[in-house]
Motif scaffolding. Sequence first.
Motif, PDB file in Angstrom:
ATOM      1  N   ILE A  62       0.845  -1.210   0.000  1.00  0.00           N
ATOM      2  CA  ILE A  62       0.000   0.000   0.000  1.00  0.00           C
ATOM      3  C   ILE A  62       0.872   1.248   0.000  1.00  0.00           C
ATOM      4  CG2 ILE A  62      -1.508   1.363   1.493  1.00  0.00           C
ATOM      5  CD1 ILE A  62      -3.356  -0.609   1.211  1.00  0.00           C
ATOM      6  N   ALA A  63       0.486   2.230  -0.797  1.00  0.00           N
ATOM      7  CA  ALA A  63       1.210   3.503  -0.851  1.00  0.00           C
ATOM      8  C   ALA A  63       2.681   3.283  -1.159  1.00  0.00           C
ATOM      9  CB  ALA A  63       1.035   4.274   0.462  1.00  0.00           C
ATOM     10  N   ASN A  64       2.947   2.289  -1.966  1.00  0.00           N
ATOM     11  CA  ASN A  64       4.331   2.005  -2.349  1.00  0.00           C
ATOM     12  C   ASN A  64       4.410   1.922  -3.872  1.00  0.00           C
ATOM     13  OD1 ASN A  64       6.902   1.078  -2.745  1.00  0.00           O
ATOM     14  ND2 ASN A  64       6.755  -0.683  -1.367  1.00  0.00           N
ATOM     15  N   PRO A  65       4.531   3.076  -4.532  1.00  0.00           N
ATOM     16  CA  PRO A  65       4.507   3.092  -5.997  1.00  0.00           C
ATOM     17  C   PRO A  65       5.764   2.501  -6.621  1.00  0.00           C
ATOM     18  CG  PRO A  65       4.898   5.288  -5.144  1.00  0.00           C
ATOM     19  CD  PRO A  65       4.690   4.409  -3.957  1.00  0.00           C
ATOM     20  N   ASN A  73      -3.463   0.939  -4.988  1.00  0.00           N
ATOM     21  CA  ASN A  73      -3.735   0.918  -3.550  1.00  0.00           C
ATOM     22  C   ASN A  73      -5.001   0.135  -3.211  1.00  0.00           C
ATOM     23  OD1 ASN A  73      -1.469   2.255  -2.696  1.00  0.00           O
ATOM     24  ND2 ASN A  73      -2.389   4.273  -2.924  1.00  0.00           N
ATOM     25  N   MET A  77      -4.845  -3.115  -0.605  1.00  0.00           N
ATOM     26  CA  MET A  77      -5.480  -3.175   0.707  1.00  0.00           C
ATOM     27  C   MET A  77      -6.229  -4.482   0.931  1.00  0.00           C
ATOM     28  SD  MET A  77      -8.533  -0.442   0.041  1.00  0.00           S
ATOM     29  CE  MET A  77      -9.460  -0.736   1.527  1.00  0.00           C
ATOM     30  N   THR A  82      -0.201  -8.036   1.431  1.00  0.00           N
ATOM     31  CA  THR A  82       1.100  -7.773   2.062  1.00  0.00           C
ATOM     32  C   THR A  82       1.947  -9.042   2.045  1.00  0.00           C
ATOM     33  OG1 THR A  82       0.164  -6.061   3.471  1.00  0.00           O
ATOM     34  CG2 THR A  82       2.232  -7.018   4.192  1.00  0.00           C
TER      35      THR A  82
END
Lengths: 156, 79
Positions: A62-65, A73, A77, A82
């Motif tokens: 998440i939030a890791n481009p 995203n 989620m 993960t």
Amino acid sequence: MSEKQKKLCIIVSKGTLDSAYPPLILASTAASMGWEAHLFFTFYGLDIVNKKKYRSLKVAPIANPAMPMPVPNIIGMLPGMTAMATAMMKKMMADKKVPSIPELIEVCREVGVKFYGCQMTIDVMGIKEEDLMVDACIGAAGFLEIAGDADVTLFI
Amino acid sequence: MKADEVLDTSGMVCPMPVLKTRKAAESLEPGKVLKVIATDRGAKSDIPAWAKNSGFELLGVEEEGGKYVFYIRKPGGKE
């Protein structure tokens, strides 16, 4: 050998798999070059030296481009994403023969890198000191005392 | 160039070539020459940097077929 032994001090504040690599690689390399090397683990960074957690550090999709395979995203989620991102990263590293985090920790200990736990974090988060692989638990003043005459200081 | 001992780190990546070099260098007798073979592209700068910091003399660097070969001499010895 040069006149004065060089010294590396790093504050390690993050506990993700990708954030664990730079401090461990730099510290083990510095120590192998005859430098003094000190790692101060604070906040989530303490997971890296927590016996119950260091084998299962994760990568956040998440939030890791910058993921090798970018994950939107809204997909990142979802449950299990993960774990999937982490498994992919671990496989990629293993394929390229990059040492694992437990291996790097072992190497660090072998070459004499010093590990410190942040006393405040330990108290606030209720972490058991016996779960930590550290030489000592110290505060801000303790770290500054060690880092005061360092040649290289980093915050990761 | 002649070497007294050979260390092959082919296939290893940062930081392993440097760490293995240190280990091999530790048991080397003073004045002896260690040949280090590496395929890690970072080793090109890492091994000379390690040698400089550790007081070893970098005698030569060769590149052949995607491999880097370093010759480093441990300080001390008779000669």
